[in-house]
Structure formats: structure tokens, C-alpha cells
Design a protein around this motif. Structure first.
Motif, PDB file in Angstrom:
ATOM      1  N   LEU A 195      -2.663 -11.324  -5.723  1.00  0.00           N
ATOM      2  CA  LEU A 195      -2.783 -10.096  -4.934  1.00  0.00           C
ATOM      3  C   LEU A 195      -2.130 -10.356  -3.591  1.00  0.00           C
ATOM      4  O   LEU A 195      -2.629 -11.156  -2.787  1.00  0.00           O
ATOM      5  N   ASN A 196      -1.000  -9.702  -3.345  1.00  0.00           N
ATOM      6  CA  ASN A 196      -0.196  -9.957  -2.147  1.00  0.00           C
ATOM      7  C   ASN A 196      -0.407  -8.881  -1.080  1.00  0.00           C
ATOM      8  O   ASN A 196      -0.964  -7.816  -1.342  1.00  0.00           O
ATOM      9  N   ASP A 197       0.081  -9.215   0.125  1.00  0.00           N
ATOM     10  CA  ASP A 197       0.145  -8.270   1.251  1.00  0.00           C
ATOM     11  C   ASP A 197      -1.228  -7.879   1.791  1.00  0.00           C
ATOM     12  O   ASP A 197      -1.385  -6.786   2.365  1.00  0.00           O
ATOM     13  N   ILE A 198      -2.220  -8.751   1.633  1.00  0.00           N
ATOM     14  CA  ILE A 198      -3.540  -8.503   2.230  1.00  0.00           C
ATOM     15  C   ILE A 198      -3.613  -9.306   3.523  1.00  0.00           C
ATOM     16  O   ILE A 198      -3.690 -10.536   3.511  1.00  0.00           O
ATOM     17  N   ALA A 199      -3.552  -8.599   4.642  1.00  0.00           N
ATOM     18  CA  ALA A 199      -3.535  -9.260   5.947  1.00  0.00           C
ATOM     19  C   ALA A 199      -4.888  -9.881   6.264  1.00  0.00           C
ATOM     20  O   ALA A 199      -5.935  -9.379   5.839  1.00  0.00           O
ATOM     21  N   ILE A 200      -4.850 -10.972   7.010  1.00  0.00           N
ATOM     22  CA  ILE A 200      -6.077 -11.651   7.425  1.00  0.00           C
ATOM     23  C   ILE A 200      -6.793 -10.821   8.479  1.00  0.00           C
ATOM     24  O   ILE A 200      -6.194 -10.382   9.458  1.00  0.00           O
ATOM     25  N   SER A 201      -8.080 -10.570   8.254  1.00  0.00           N
ATOM     26  CA  SER A 201      -8.873  -9.776   9.191  1.00  0.00           C
ATOM     27  C   SER A 201     -10.299 -10.304   9.199  1.00  0.00           C
ATOM     28  O   SER A 201     -10.920 -10.435   8.144  1.00  0.00           O
ATOM     29  N   ARG A 202     -10.815 -10.578  10.384  1.00  0.00           N
ATOM     30  CA  ARG A 202     -12.188 -11.061  10.491  1.00  0.00           C
ATOM     31  C   ARG A 202     -13.191  -9.943  10.187  1.00  0.00           C
ATOM     32  O   ARG A 202     -14.323 -10.207   9.792  1.00  0.00           O
ATOM     33  N   ASP A 203     -12.760  -8.713  10.390  1.00  0.00           N
ATOM     34  CA  ASP A 203     -13.662  -7.587  10.159  1.00  0.00           C
ATOM     35  C   ASP A 203     -13.840  -7.293   8.668  1.00  0.00           C
ATOM     36  O   ASP A 203     -14.824  -6.659   8.278  1.00  0.00           O
ATOM     37  N   LYS A 204     -12.872  -7.715   7.851  1.00  0.00           N
ATOM     38  CA  LYS A 204     -12.927  -7.432   6.418  1.00  0.00           C
ATOM     39  C   LYS A 204     -12.688  -8.713   5.620  1.00  0.00           C
ATOM     40  O   LYS A 204     -11.604  -8.945   5.094  1.00  0.00           O
ATOM     41  N   PRO A 205     -13.688  -9.565   5.540  1.00  0.00           N
ATOM     42  CA  PRO A 205     -13.537 -10.822   4.784  1.00  0.00           C
ATOM     43  C   PRO A 205     -13.406 -10.549   3.289  1.00  0.00           C
ATOM     44  O   PRO A 205     -13.961  -9.587   2.760  1.00  0.00           O
ATOM     45  N   ILE A 206     -12.655 -11.415   2.620  1.00  0.00           N
ATOM     46  CA  ILE A 206     -12.442 -11.290   1.173  1.00  0.00           C
ATOM     47  C   ILE A 206     -13.415 -12.219   0.464  1.00  0.00           C
ATOM     48  O   ILE A 206     -13.476 -13.412   0.763  1.00  0.00           O
ATOM     49  N   ALA A 207     -14.170 -11.687  -0.480  1.00  0.00           N
ATOM     50  CA  ALA A 207     -15.191 -12.471  -1.167  1.00  0.00           C
ATOM     51  C   ALA A 207     -14.764 -12.766  -2.595  1.00  0.00           C
ATOM     52  O   ALA A 207     -14.145 -11.928  -3.262  1.00  0.00           O
ATOM     53  N   LYS A 208     -15.097 -13.955  -3.063  1.00  0.00           N
ATOM     54  CA  LYS A 208     -14.861 -14.286  -4.464  1.00  0.00           C
ATOM     55  C   LYS A 208     -15.693 -13.352  -5.350  1.00  0.00           C
ATOM     56  O   LYS A 208     -16.831 -13.025  -5.036  1.00  0.00           O
ATOM     57  N   GLY A 209     -15.090 -12.945  -6.452  1.00  0.00           N
ATOM     58  CA  GLY A 209     -15.779 -12.047  -7.366  1.00  0.00           C
ATOM     59  C   GLY A 209     -15.580 -10.587  -7.071  1.00  0.00           C
ATOM     60  O   GLY A 209     -15.970  -9.734  -7.884  1.00  0.00           O
ATOM     61  N   ASP A 210     -14.975 -10.256  -5.921  1.00  0.00           N
ATOM     62  CA  ASP A 210     -14.724  -8.852  -5.590  1.00  0.00           C
ATOM     63  C   ASP A 210     -13.767  -8.240  -6.612  1.00  0.00           C
ATOM     64  O   ASP A 210     -12.784  -8.864  -7.013  1.00  0.00           O
ATOM     65  N   SER A 211     -14.054  -7.034  -7.040  1.00  0.00           N
ATOM     66  CA  SER A 211     -13.196  -6.353  -8.009  1.00  0.00           C
ATOM     67  C   SER A 211     -11.955  -5.799  -7.321  1.00  0.00           C
ATOM     68  O   SER A 211     -12.007  -5.348  -6.177  1.00  0.00           O
ATOM     69  N   VAL A 212     -10.845  -5.826  -8.046  1.00  0.00           N
ATOM     70  CA  VAL A 212      -9.581  -5.247  -7.568  1.00  0.00           C
ATOM     71  C   VAL A 212      -9.174  -4.174  -8.565  1.00  0.00           C
ATOM     72  O   VAL A 212      -9.064  -4.433  -9.769  1.00  0.00           O
ATOM     73  N   VAL A 213      -8.956  -2.959  -8.070  1.00  0.00           N
ATOM     74  CA  VAL A 213      -8.655  -1.815  -8.936  1.00  0.00           C
ATOM     75  C   VAL A 213      -7.355  -1.157  -8.486  1.00  0.00           C
ATOM     76  O   VAL A 213      -6.850  -1.422  -7.393  1.00  0.00           O
ATOM     77  N   THR A 214      -6.816  -0.298  -9.337  1.00  0.00           N
ATOM     78  CA  THR A 214      -5.630   0.455  -8.962  1.00  0.00           C
ATOM     79  C   THR A 214      -5.972   1.399  -7.813  1.00  0.00           C
ATOM     80  O   THR A 214      -7.045   2.002  -7.782  1.00  0.00           O
ATOM     81  N   SER A 215      -5.038   1.527  -6.881  1.00  0.00           N
ATOM     82  CA  SER A 215      -5.278   2.358  -5.706  1.00  0.00           C
ATOM     83  C   SER A 215      -4.841   3.798  -5.958  1.00  0.00           C
ATOM     84  O   SER A 215      -4.289   4.127  -7.011  1.00  0.00           O
ATOM     85  N   GLU A 216      -5.080   4.631  -4.976  1.00  0.00           N
ATOM     86  CA  GLU A 216      -4.646   6.033  -5.047  1.00  0.00           C
ATOM     87  C   GLU A 216      -3.147   6.172  -4.824  1.00  0.00           C
ATOM     88  O   GLU A 216      -2.578   7.228  -5.100  1.00  0.00           O
ATOM     89  N   PHE A 217      -2.489   5.093  -4.344  1.00  0.00           N
ATOM     90  CA  PHE A 217      -1.102   5.200  -3.909  1.00  0.00           C
ATOM     91  C   PHE A 217      -0.117   4.889  -5.022  1.00  0.00           C
ATOM     92  O   PHE A 217       0.814   4.090  -4.852  1.00  0.00           O
ATOM     93  N   ASN A 218      -0.301   5.469  -6.194  1.00  0.00           N
ATOM     94  CA  ASN A 218       0.710   5.382  -7.246  1.00  0.00           C
ATOM     95  C   ASN A 218       0.506   6.563  -8.178  1.00  0.00           C
ATOM     96  O   ASN A 218      -0.598   7.100  -8.288  1.00  0.00           O
ATOM     97  N   SER A 219       1.581   6.960  -8.833  1.00  0.00           N
ATOM     98  CA  SER A 219       1.524   8.110  -9.734  1.00  0.00           C
ATOM     99  C   SER A 219       1.516   7.685 -11.195  1.00  0.00           C
ATOM    100  O   SER A 219       1.580   8.531 -12.085  1.00  0.00           O
ATOM    101  N   THR A 220       1.447   6.383 -11.447  1.00  0.00           N
ATOM    102  CA  THR A 220       1.513   5.872 -12.818  1.00  0.00           C
ATOM    103  C   THR A 220       0.141   5.680 -13.432  1.00  0.00           C
ATOM    104  O   THR A 220      -0.090   6.057 -14.588  1.00  0.00           O
TER     105      THR A 220
END
Length: 280
Positions: A195-220
Motif C-alpha cells: 500500500l503506497n503513498d500513505i504519508a507519515i502522520s502522528r495524528d493517524k497511526p497505522i495499525a496492524k490488522g487494519d482493513s484496506v478497502v477500495t476507495s470512492e475515488f475510482n469508477s471501476t
């Protein structure tokens, strides 16, 4: 006919012996309560085993049809669930799409007839083509997550660019952190994806086990289709973006049925966006 008569003549003593043995067993079983009960219990036990083997064989032979029926049912449920999620607001103040937009996705079930996972650029072949309404550019998902996108079609078959392809990208969102990036396979393990292009942010830590889903920003793809779950989180050498590895939601080693996703409003959306780009 003469050879059959000769066989019985040559074997008459043996045949007579067998007939006498059967007759003896018959009298023993019918004149003795003990041997009658023993025969009854033994014959029932073996008959039950044979019946169980027969039922197991019949059930195994019907697995293909059972899987096909389940895939068809999942197709119907996918359509209803996607429309419901798009049309029903989660709170009174949340935006609610109109019925046309909410029902823009249509699903067609197809069977996988060929699939590769060992190359840098992998493809999947399905048994549905233009006669079934399949067109290049349509998204493809499985019961568990994203699969790829239709590349080429003929009347009866279609070839899909798998998510296990060096050029395939899908706009994805972390469910908890709400960050949006691009999921892309690095050509290594077919069970993992980056999963690329996720900027480092202290306000939004990334946790193991978090689900990743398709976003609203595609028409496919419809939004909220599972891509994978966070396996590991690191920091890239430039110290700007996370180095995130996901466990893919779809297991490509046993992929049997897929759903081809038609966005009925895709052409209108892309035509308008191209018009705006050309006017810049």
C-alpha cells in the motif's frame, strides 16, 4: 453360445459346490436365531457403509453445481448490498445518493478457467465474454476481495489483468486511519501486496490488522471492497511515506468463481472528466 455351454460343462462341479454352500447358509440363517441375528446385524452394517460411500460420492459429484449455485446467490447479494450501502445514510446528516447512482453497479458471475500467479504480470481467464455483457475495463472481484480488471474479451471468454500485475493499481483506503493510497503488487509473494503513498502522520497511526478497502475515488470498483489487511508497517528511506505490506484478501491459488462489476455510469463519468481535462 457354444463356448458358454462348454464353460458351464467344465465348471459344473464348482458351480454345484457354490449353490450347495449358498443353500447351506440359507438353512443355517433361517433355522437358528443366533445366526439369523448375526447375519442381519452384519449385513445392515455393511449396507450402511456402502450407502454412506455412495452418498459421499454423490455429494462430491455435486460440488461443482453447489459452488455454482452459491456463486449465483452471492452475485444477487452483492448487488443488493452495494446498492444498500450507497443509498442508505449512516446518520441523518450524512449524504444520500440518488437511486440511479446508488444502483449503478451490476454483477455478473463467471467461472475461472485459467489463472497464473508465478509471473511478474499475471492474467486470469473466465468463461464469460461479450455475449454476456462483459467489456474491457470492467472490474473483477471475488467473494473475499479485489481480483483485477477485464483486459480483452471475445464472445465467450475474457482475460483479466490480475491485481498480481506489475502495472495494476487500485485506489485503496485504510478503514481506521481513513488514509487513501494505491495498492500495488511488487512482484514477489502472491499473497502480499504493498500500500503506497500513505504519508507519515502522528495524528493517524497505522495499525496492524487494519482493513484496506477500495476507495470512492475510482469508477471501476464499488467502494468498500476488501483489498487486504495490514501485515506490517515500516518507514520508507525517504522518511516521508509508510512502508505498508498487506495480506491480500483474495487467495489466487484456489480462485474458482469471480464477479465482473459493471458500472453503468462509468462512461458518463469518464467522458465528462476527459472533457474537463481537454479544456485545461
Amino acid at each position: 453360445m457354444g463356448e458358454l455351454v462348454d464353460f458351464f460343462v467344465r465348471s459344473r462341479n464348482f458351480i454345484l459346490f457354490i449353490l450347495l454352500e449358498v443353500l447351506c447358509f440359507y438353512f443355517i440363517i433361517n433355522t437358528s436365531n443366533y445366526w439369523s441375528a448375526t447375519y442381519f446385524n452384519t449385513s445392515n452394517r455393511y449396507a450402511a457403509r456402502v450407502l454412506a460411500w455412495s452418498n459421499a460420492a454423490n455429494e462430491y459429484a455435486r460440488l461443482a453445481q453447489v459452488n455454482a449455485d452459491l456463486a449465483t446467490e452471492n452475485q444477487r447479494l452483492n448487488t443488493q448490498l452495494t446498492q444498500l450501502l450507497q443509498s442508505k445514510p449512516l446518520s441523518p446528516d450524512e449524504y444520500k445518493a440518488d437511486s440511479t447512482f446508488a444502483g449503478r453497479f451490476n454483477f455478473t458471475v463467471a467461472k475461472v478457467v485459467n489463472n497464473t500467479t508465478q509471473f511478474a504480470n499475471n492474467y486470469i481467464t473466465i468463461d464469460k465474454g461479450t455475449n454476456d455483457g462483459i467489456r474491457p475495463g470492467m472490474g473483477v472481484i471475488s467473494p473475499t476481495g479485489v481480483v483485477g480488471k477485464v483486459k480483452v474479451c471475445n464472445q465467450h471468454f475474457s482475460v483479466i489483468t490480475s491485481i498480481l500485475h506489475s502495472d495494476f493499481l487500485v485506489s485503496s483506503q485504510l478503514v481506521k486511519a481513513k488514509e487513501i493510497g494505491s495498492a500495488k503488487w511488487d512482484g514477489g509473494d502472491p499473497h502480499l501486496i504493498k500500500l503506497n503513498d500513505i504519508a507519515i502522520s502522528r495524528d493517524k497511526p497505522i495499525a496492524k490488522g487494519d482493513s484496506v478497502v477500495t476507495s470512492e475515488f475510482n469508477s471501476t470498483f464499488p467502494p468498500n471492497v476488501l483489498v487486504g489487511r495490514v501485515r506490517s508497517v515500516g518507514i520508507q528511506p525517504n522518511q516521508t511515506f509508510h512502508d505498508i505490506t498487506l495480506n491480500l484478501a483474495t487467495n489466487f491459488s484456489n480462485l474458482s468463481f469471480v464477479y465482473v462489476v459493471e458500472n453503468r455510469l462509468k462512461d458518463q463519468q469518464e467522458q465528462l472528466e476527459k472533457q474537463v481535462e481537454s479544456e485545461k
